[in-house]
Design a protein around this motif. Structure first.
Motif, PDB file in Angstrom:
ATOM      1  N   ARG A 109       8.551  -0.840   4.846  1.00 20.35           N
ATOM      2  CA  ARG A 109       9.650  -1.555   5.492  1.00 20.35           C
ATOM      3  C   ARG A 109       9.922  -0.972   6.886  1.00 20.35           C
ATOM      4  N   LEU A 110       9.937   0.366   6.977  1.00 20.04           N
ATOM      5  CA  LEU A 110      10.173   1.009   8.273  1.00 20.04           C
ATOM      6  C   LEU A 110       9.060   0.641   9.256  1.00 20.04           C
ATOM      7  N   PRO A 151       9.810   1.740   1.016  1.00 18.17           N
ATOM      8  CA  PRO A 151      10.649   2.045   2.191  1.00 18.17           C
ATOM      9  C   PRO A 151       9.812   2.415   3.419  1.00 18.17           C
ATOM     10  N   ILE A 152       8.645   3.016   3.230  1.00 21.46           N
ATOM     11  CA  ILE A 152       7.785   3.346   4.363  1.00 21.46           C
ATOM     12  C   ILE A 152       7.248   2.052   4.978  1.00 21.46           C
ATOM     13  N   PHE A 154       5.404   7.786  10.162  1.00 18.35           N
ATOM     14  CA  PHE A 154       4.991   9.041   9.534  1.00 18.35           C
ATOM     15  C   PHE A 154       5.502  10.243  10.325  1.00 18.35           C
ATOM     16  N   MET A 168       0.828  -1.198   0.000  1.00 15.34           N
ATOM     17  CA  MET A 168       0.000   0.000   0.000  1.00 15.34           C
ATOM     18  C   MET A 168       0.867   1.255   0.000  1.00 15.34           C
ATOM     19  N   SER A 169       1.535   1.487   1.119  1.00 18.32           N
ATOM     20  CA  SER A 169       2.411   2.636   1.174  1.00 18.32           C
ATOM     21  C   SER A 169       3.668   2.315   0.369  1.00 18.32           C
ATOM     22  N   ALA A 170       4.360   3.352  -0.072  1.00 16.25           N
ATOM     23  CA  ALA A 170       5.594   3.160  -0.828  1.00 16.25           C
ATOM     24  C   ALA A 170       6.514   2.233  -0.051  1.00 16.25           C
ATOM     25  N   ARG A 226       2.265   5.241  12.971  1.00 15.94           N
ATOM     26  CA  ARG A 226       2.287   6.602  13.512  1.00 15.94           C
ATOM     27  C   ARG A 226       3.721   7.090  13.687  1.00 15.94           C
TER      28      ARG A 226
END
Lengths: 196, 196
Positions: B8-9, B5-6, B29, B1-3, B26
């Motif tokens: 993965r983090l 690397p995001i 972001f 869903m999210s790009a 949370r």
């Protein structure tokens, strides 16, 4: 007290929102006990996210490639643009799978008390997009004071451009109980009643 | 869903104990919005702690230099050794400022159900230290099932060496209310009553 690199890690973890000194300490000692790979992978993810993620030149969402996947998806309807305050709001809508238009991320809401005015939001980029053939702007900021103020401001600025502006509905949460809903929400739900 | 690397983090953050998918998201972001330096400093602290921290060759506590500051402090009384299960227990005692002896960290407690036996603890290192002139061993494992079992085992092994073995007291927490204390604790407090 604790050896310095441990103290430093605890301090860095405690800078995260919602993580106090005690939780930070628990996390640090957990990582110290865990295999090296876990700390290394977390460190890499932290660095990578900052190196690779930037703003999509079209919708201002966070992305690796610009324009982002949502903006380059030809199957999405570009005549309908949904405005959100922050990237997580976009993902919350996208998870529902119910919206097939495009998005625009403001990266904030109007908040005079915090000194956040129109120039601090990604508004110029939105207005440029609207000039290029958008029929409807759906304002999906949160239904709180700042979100409503931002929605009203957007409506005022965008309507003269001949673009239809709509606002997501406020009302009772699906699955919730009327008995426990707050008064303002019930009043909104009554006011926005629909024929059935 | 999210790009990616995001995502993965978020996954790496969600591996931390007590951090679920929502909190991880949370935090991720938040870091994306925060200055680059915050992610970088956290990443550096994570790497540094794993590179620099090792076990003190004497007390087995986590340290940058071995022997650690506590073991090389000549003002501390080496004839009294306080045994704890984990490094945070040591810091909890040290924060009180009331103990001037030395420590030994077991890095665990006996727990047959989890397959943790005496060989999985830093016991050999403790017995070596005791041979070199220790008068009293204070067992400061937590007063729960595993902590008590570990204390009993230590007493059995250490007493034959001519070292006095003592156990930290169990009883009502200072500032607590008798009315709300659990029955086992009250019974322990009665049993361990002291003349006044």
């Amino acid at each position: 007290m604790s050896a310095d690199p441990i103290g430093r890690l605890i301090r860095e973890l405690a800078r995260l929102p919602g993580i106090g000194e005690k939780t930070a300490s628990r996390l640090a000692f957990h990582l110290l006990r865990a295999p090296d790979s876990q700390s290394r992978e977390l460190a890499q993810a932290l660095v990578e996210v900052k190196e690779k993620i930037r703003l999509c030149e079209v919708c201002m969402n966070l992305t690796e490639a610009s324009p982002c996947a949502l903006c380059s998806d030809g199957r999405r309807d570009g005549r309908m643009v949904c405005v959100v305050a922050h990237p997580p709001d976009l993902y919350a809508i996208e998870r529902t799978g119910g919206f097939r238009g495009r998005y625009h991320v403001l990266h904030g809401v109007l908040s005079p008390l915090d000194g956040i005015g129109p120039d601090d939001l990604r508004l110029k980029e939105l207005l440029t997009r609207l000039a290029a053939g958008v029929d409807e702007l759906i304002v999906a900021t949160s239904p709180n004071v700042e979100g409503e103020a931002t929605a009203l401001y957007l409506a005022k600025v965008v309507r003269p451009l001949g673009v239809k502006v709509s606002r997501i509905a406020s009302g009772l949460a699906v699955g919730g109980e009327l008995e426990y809903a707050d008064g303002v929400t019930i009043a909104k739900a009554l006011e926005a009643r629909r024929p059935m």
